[in-house]
Write a protein that holds these residues in place. Structure first.
Motif, PDB file in Angstrom:
ATOM      1  N   SER A 144      56.003  35.687  29.053  1.00 35.63           N
ATOM      2  CA  SER A 144      55.099  35.035  28.096  1.00 35.63           C
ATOM      3  C   SER A 144      55.588  33.693  27.587  1.00 35.63           C
ATOM      4  N   SER A 145      56.710  33.189  28.109  1.00 36.59           N
ATOM      5  CA  SER A 145      57.212  31.891  27.662  1.00 36.59           C
ATOM      6  C   SER A 145      57.899  31.176  28.820  1.00 36.59           C
ATOM      7  N   PRO A 146      57.954  29.838  28.777  1.00 38.40           N
ATOM      8  CA  PRO A 146      58.645  29.075  29.833  1.00 38.40           C
ATOM      9  C   PRO A 146      60.117  29.443  29.952  1.00 38.40           C
ATOM     10  N   GLU A 147      60.739  29.818  28.840  1.00 36.46           N
ATOM     11  CA  GLU A 147      62.149  30.203  28.885  1.00 36.46           C
ATOM     12  C   GLU A 147      62.363  31.476  29.707  1.00 36.46           C
ATOM     13  N   GLU A 148      61.419  32.383  29.637  1.00 40.15           N
ATOM     14  CA  GLU A 148      61.550  33.648  30.372  1.00 40.15           C
ATOM     15  C   GLU A 148      61.478  33.435  31.878  1.00 40.15           C
ATOM     16  N   ILE A 149      60.603  32.527  32.320  1.00 42.39           N
ATOM     17  CA  ILE A 149      60.494  32.346  33.772  1.00 42.39           C
ATOM     18  C   ILE A 149      61.614  31.478  34.336  1.00 42.39           C
ATOM     19  N   GLN A 150      62.498  30.988  33.490  1.00 41.62           N
ATOM     20  CA  GLN A 150      63.714  30.375  34.003  1.00 41.62           C
ATOM     21  C   GLN A 150      64.625  31.439  34.598  1.00 41.62           C
ATOM     22  N   LYS A 151      64.472  32.680  34.110  1.00 37.39           N
ATOM     23  CA  LYS A 151      65.284  33.793  34.607  1.00 37.39           C
ATOM     24  C   LYS A 151      64.573  34.559  35.725  1.00 37.39           C
ATOM     25  N   GLN A 152      63.282  34.823  35.526  1.00 33.53           N
ATOM     26  CA  GLN A 152      62.532  35.568  36.542  1.00 33.53           C
ATOM     27  C   GLN A 152      61.040  35.399  36.312  1.00 33.53           C
ATOM     28  N   ALA A 153      60.266  35.656  37.371  1.00 30.22           N
ATOM     29  CA  ALA A 153      58.800  35.627  37.283  1.00 30.22           C
ATOM     30  C   ALA A 153      58.281  36.895  37.940  1.00 30.22           C
ATOM     31  N   THR A 154      57.450  37.631  37.205  1.00 30.83           N
ATOM     32  CA  THR A 154      56.951  38.922  37.692  1.00 30.83           C
ATOM     33  C   THR A 154      55.440  38.965  37.574  1.00 30.83           C
ATOM     34  N   VAL A 155      54.753  39.180  38.688  1.00 33.86           N
ATOM     35  CA  VAL A 155      53.292  39.266  38.686  1.00 33.86           C
ATOM     36  C   VAL A 155      52.871  40.633  38.170  1.00 33.86           C
ATOM     37  N   ARG A 156      51.899  40.662  37.269  1.00 32.39           N
ATOM     38  CA  ARG A 156      51.366  41.923  36.735  1.00 32.39           C
ATOM     39  C   ARG A 156      50.505  42.600  37.806  1.00 32.39           C
ATOM     40  N   SER A 157      50.914  43.777  38.234  1.00 35.69           N
ATOM     41  CA  SER A 157      50.183  44.467  39.316  1.00 35.69           C
ATOM     42  C   SER A 157      48.747  44.831  38.944  1.00 35.69           C
ATOM     43  N   PRO A 158      48.434  45.207  37.665  1.00 37.55           N
ATOM     44  CA  PRO A 158      47.043  45.585  37.360  1.00 37.55           C
ATOM     45  C   PRO A 158      46.036  44.448  37.540  1.00 37.55           C
ATOM     46  N   VAL A 159      46.490  43.191  37.500  1.00 38.58           N
ATOM     47  CA  VAL A 159      45.570  42.063  37.556  1.00 38.58           C
ATOM     48  C   VAL A 159      45.289  41.614  38.990  1.00 38.58           C
ATOM     49  N   LEU A 160      46.057  42.108  39.952  1.00 38.20           N
ATOM     50  CA  LEU A 160      45.959  41.607  41.320  1.00 38.20           C
ATOM     51  C   LEU A 160      44.571  41.799  41.927  1.00 38.20           C
ATOM     52  N   GLU A 161      44.003  42.990  41.775  1.00 33.96           N
ATOM     53  CA  GLU A 161      42.709  43.276  42.395  1.00 33.96           C
ATOM     54  C   GLU A 161      41.623  42.339  41.867  1.00 33.96           C
ATOM     55  N   VAL A 162      41.618  42.127  40.553  1.00 34.28           N
ATOM     56  CA  VAL A 162      40.635  41.223  39.955  1.00 34.28           C
ATOM     57  C   VAL A 162      40.863  39.791  40.429  1.00 34.28           C
ATOM     58  N   LEU A 163      42.111  39.377  40.461  1.00 37.38           N
ATOM     59  CA  LEU A 163      42.444  38.015  40.868  1.00 37.38           C
ATOM     60  C   LEU A 163      41.983  37.739  42.305  1.00 37.38           C
ATOM     61  N   LEU A 164      42.195  38.689  43.186  1.00 37.14           N
ATOM     62  CA  LEU A 164      41.776  38.512  44.579  1.00 37.14           C
ATOM     63  C   LEU A 164      40.254  38.468  44.701  1.00 37.14           C
ATOM     64  N   GLU A 165      39.547  39.230  43.863  1.00 36.10           N
ATOM     65  CA  GLU A 165      38.081  39.181  43.888  1.00 36.10           C
ATOM     66  C   GLU A 165      37.580  37.817  43.408  1.00 36.10           C
ATOM     67  N   ILE A 166      38.241  37.266  42.406  1.00 36.05           N
ATOM     68  CA  ILE A 166      37.847  35.938  41.908  1.00 36.05           C
ATOM     69  C   ILE A 166      38.010  34.886  43.001  1.00 36.05           C
ATOM     70  N   THR A 167      39.097  34.983  43.768  1.00 32.66           N
ATOM     71  CA  THR A 167      39.343  33.984  44.816  1.00 32.66           C
ATOM     72  C   THR A 167      38.338  34.067  45.961  1.00 32.66           C
ATOM     73  N   LYS A 168      37.621  35.173  46.073  1.00 34.80           N
ATOM     74  CA  LYS A 168      36.661  35.324  47.169  1.00 34.80           C
ATOM     75  C   LYS A 168      35.433  34.430  47.001  1.00 34.80           C
ATOM     76  N   PHE A 169      35.069  34.132  45.763  1.00 34.77           N
ATOM     77  CA  PHE A 169      33.854  33.335  45.571  1.00 34.77           C
ATOM     78  C   PHE A 169      34.035  32.181  44.582  1.00 34.77           C
ATOM     79  N   CYS A 170      35.246  32.072  43.992  1.00 34.37           N
ATOM     80  CA  CYS A 170      35.499  30.989  43.045  1.00 34.37           C
ATOM     81  C   CYS A 170      36.597  30.073  43.571  1.00 34.37           C
ATOM     82  N   ASP A 171      36.499  28.813  43.183  1.00 35.62           N
ATOM     83  CA  ASP A 171      37.563  27.860  43.434  1.00 35.62           C
ATOM     84  C   ASP A 171      38.551  28.018  42.285  1.00 35.62           C
TER      85      ASP A 171
END
Length: 274
Positions: A144-171
């Motif tokens: 949740s902060s720029p300082e945290e992703i200096q150490k690591q970046a982790t994709v939230r698995s619950p959001v993946l399905e929605v995100l991929l659906e958005i990419t199918k018809f949205c820029d």
């Protein structure tokens, strides 16, 4: 169709009205730009369910009516009359409950067959918007902060399905404020490992990085999206005059600051995936 079947059909249609409205609101989300068409949706759904009722009534074999016992000769006592009246009330109440249950069962069966897909829900919720910008921290990433992703970046698995659906018809454009080049590398690697770039709808060139929140706000204004998704309330407020729709990701459910700003605890919850 027999007169009794016709009367039964009329009663069932009257009973499922309110229940049908609830089911439509839950299972058939209507796009924000098409709320005025809700009557048309209800009329079409009502006609379809009425057809289902008729088909079920025609298919069901008619049940023989129970013969009433002959009344004994002589004047019935007042206690006997009261008992008979109470019995009729009980039978009427049971019959009414059974009709309500039958109407709900048929409506449930009908909507199970027409439940929209996630892709349809995404398009309807986004009002057919064709361009979407979205920040990463607190929305796509666990951090949740720029300082945290200096150490690591982790994709939230619950959001993946929605995100991929958005990419199918949205820029779709993803963006974030970072403190160094190593943070950029960690974010891109996390997105790649999650398979976000394999769907064909999102490429690395559409993941944008800047050094300040003002820079991220400037990115959004230049891209002129139909929707912007963000977890920073200040960015949401600043952009509310320029962006058609915004989605504020916040666990606290803040008060609505503008008619074109919506809020939800998470991106997947906005699309009913939780």
């Amino acid at each position: 169709m027999a007169d009794s079947s016709k009367q039964e059909l009329v009663q069932l249609i009257k009973r499922f009205g309110a229940y049908l409205t609830i089911k439509i609101s839950k299972l058939l989300p209507i796009s924000l730009q098409k709320m005025q068409d809700s009557r048309s949706v209800g009329a079409i759904a009502g006609l379809a369910v009425a057809i289902v009722f008729t088909w079920r009534l025609l298919r069901s074999p008619s049940q023989p009516q129970r013969r009433l016992p002959k009344r004994q000769s002589g004047t019935p006592s007042s206690s006997g009359a009261n008992t008979n009246s109470n019995a009729n009330l009980v039978v009427s109440g049971v019959s009414s409950s059974l009709e309500d249950l039958r109407a709900q069962t048929v409506v449930d069966e009908f909507f199970q067959s027409v439940k929209p897909t996630l892709g349809q829900i995404v398009r309807q919720k986004l009002s057919e918007g064709r361009k979407v910008t979205c920040r990463l921290l607190g929305v796509i990433l666990e951090e949740s902060s720029p300082e945290e992703i200096q150490k690591q970046a982790t994709v939230r698995s619950p959001v993946l399905e929605v995100l991929l659906e958005i990419t199918k018809f949205c820029d779709l454009y993803l963006m974030e404020t970072v403190l160094d080049d190593e943070s950029e590398r960690k974010v891109l690697l996390a997105l790649e490992d999650a398979g976000i770039f394999t769907s064909g709808g999102l490429v690395k060139d559409k993941v944008l990085f800047c050094s300040t929140e003002i820079g991220r706000s400037s990115f959004v204004r230049q891209l002129e999206p139909d929707w912007h998704i963000d977890s920073n309330p200040e960015i949401i407020f600043q952009l509310s005059r320029f962006i058609k729709y915004q989605l504020h990701i916040s666990p606290n459910r803040p008060e609505r600051t503008a008619p074109n700003v919506f809020s939800t605890p998470s991106l997947e919850q906005f699309f009913g995936c939780v």
